[in-house]
Write a protein that holds these residues in place. Sequence first.
Motif, mmCIF file in Angstrom:
data_model
loop_
_atom_site.group_PDB
_atom_site.id
_atom_site.type_symbol
_atom_site.label_atom_id
_atom_site.label_comp_id
_atom_site.label_asym_id
_atom_site.label_seq_id
_atom_site.Cartn_x
_atom_site.Cartn_y
_atom_site.Cartn_z
ATOM 1 N N UNK A 145 0.847 -1.189 0.000
ATOM 2 C CA UNK A 145 0.000 0.000 0.000
ATOM 3 C C UNK A 145 0.887 1.245 0.000
ATOM 4 N N UNK A 146 0.502 2.243 -0.814
ATOM 5 C CA UNK A 146 1.143 3.554 -0.791
ATOM 6 C C UNK A 146 0.054 4.608 -0.635
ATOM 7 N N UNK A 147 0.215 5.470 0.349
ATOM 8 C CA UNK A 147 -0.723 6.563 0.596
ATOM 9 C C UNK A 147 -0.006 7.879 0.327
ATOM 10 N N UNK A 148 -0.565 8.690 -0.576
ATOM 11 C CA UNK A 148 0.027 9.980 -0.917
ATOM 12 C C UNK A 148 -0.861 11.081 -0.326
ATOM 13 N N UNK A 149 -0.331 11.805 0.651
ATOM 14 C CA UNK A 149 -1.087 12.877 1.293
ATOM 15 C C UNK A 149 -0.777 14.208 0.612
ATOM 16 N N UNK A 162 7.224 1.250 -7.242
ATOM 17 C CA UNK A 162 7.510 0.679 -5.919
ATOM 18 C C UNK A 162 6.332 -0.087 -5.334
ATOM 19 N N UNK A 163 5.233 -0.163 -6.084
ATOM 20 C CA UNK A 163 4.079 -0.951 -5.646
ATOM 21 C C UNK A 163 4.300 -2.422 -5.936
ATOM 22 N N UNK A 164 3.828 -3.272 -5.039
ATOM 23 C CA UNK A 164 3.804 -4.705 -5.315
ATOM 24 C C UNK A 164 2.853 -4.973 -6.478
ATOM 25 N N UNK A 165 2.971 -6.150 -7.071
ATOM 26 C CA UNK A 165 2.164 -6.476 -8.260
ATOM 27 C C UNK A 165 0.674 -6.314 -7.993
ATOM 28 N N UNK A 166 0.233 -6.663 -6.808
ATOM 29 C CA UNK A 166 -1.185 -6.519 -6.460
ATOM 30 C C UNK A 166 -1.400 -5.363 -5.487
ATOM 31 N N UNK A 167 -0.483 -4.366 -5.521
ATOM 32 C CA UNK A 167 -0.534 -3.263 -4.567
ATOM 33 C C UNK A 167 -1.603 -2.237 -4.900
ATOM 34 N N UNK A 168 -1.801 -1.327 -3.964
ATOM 35 C CA UNK A 168 -2.852 -0.310 -4.078
ATOM 36 C C UNK A 168 -2.266 1.035 -3.661
ATOM 37 N N UNK A 169 -2.468 2.052 -4.492
ATOM 38 C CA UNK A 169 -2.009 3.403 -4.199
ATOM 39 C C UNK A 169 -3.229 4.312 -4.074
ATOM 40 N N UNK A 170 -3.261 5.102 -3.009
ATOM 41 C CA UNK A 170 -4.383 6.013 -2.757
ATOM 42 C C UNK A 170 -3.864 7.435 -2.726
ATOM 43 N N UNK A 171 -4.554 8.341 -3.416
ATOM 44 C CA UNK A 171 -4.132 9.737 -3.484
ATOM 45 C C UNK A 171 -5.292 10.616 -3.916
ATOM 46 N N UNK A 172 -5.240 11.922 -3.599
ATOM 47 C CA UNK A 172 -6.182 12.870 -4.196
ATOM 48 C C UNK A 172 -5.710 13.167 -5.620
ATOM 49 N N UNK A 173 -6.543 12.893 -6.610
ATOM 50 C CA UNK A 173 -6.157 13.039 -8.013
ATOM 51 C C UNK A 173 -6.790 14.300 -8.585
ATOM 52 N N UNK A 174 -5.956 15.131 -9.237
ATOM 53 C CA UNK A 174 -6.468 16.329 -9.873
ATOM 54 C C UNK A 174 -5.680 17.559 -9.487
#
Length: 244
Positions: A145-149, A162-174
């Motif tokens: 998991x990667x969280x972008x604040x 840097x994400x694993x193959x089944x990883x998840x990245x969360x961020x505010x987009x825009x």
Amino acid sequence: MDHSVLREDMVDGLEHSLDQFDEAVDLAMRNVPRHEFVTDSPYQNKPTAHRKTNTTILAPTTVARLLNALAAEPEDDVLVVGAGVGYTAAVLAEIVGDAHVHAVDITRSLVYEARTNLQHAGYDAVLVDCRDGADGLPEYAPYDRILVEASAVRPPRRLRSQLAADGRLVMPKGTTDQTLVAIEGGEVVETFGPLQFKPLLVDGEQTGGVVRNRTKREDPEYEGRGWHAGSGWEQEWIDWGGHN
């Protein structure tokens, strides 16, 4: 009234105000002593100004929304981009284990503060380093998991790598209009409504600056296009992570 009672009241309020509140996040926020991270009304559901660095400490409801979207599970390896005062990292440490949490921040004074706060709160094993958030922390990758604040038009390429193959990245987009999203396999797989964050800072910039410094990655695009925006990094024409 003691801190534990105030903390219970805070989380009870979040349960009523949020449409979705993951059980693991709920429990973690009940356990983390937020007063070790925030001195001004730590258990009120409001953002707080950090006077030393001219940054904003996230409101508890914002932290809950980010972590609900992240959906971290026990023993997931997690990277937080934007360590701030360390509170989000502490909540994650309750969920995945503190040795599985890594955090970076470009502002050196915040890195020192986050380390101190985490130590005082009992999360000594959380690693916090001073880095350009767009570069992540490749030494400990891959991350589940990667969280972008911070907001971005798209996640920086180095973070995606840097994400694993089944990883998840969360961020505010825009840019001006931002939406909280979860990205898997390079694609947006879920959206979680509007959320407003400052743009992701890059190497050479410091929080609180009047004008952001241009960088070697941004200059070629800026000069090539002949655009003259007062601030460029958050513009859609930037190829995030495309320059070395």
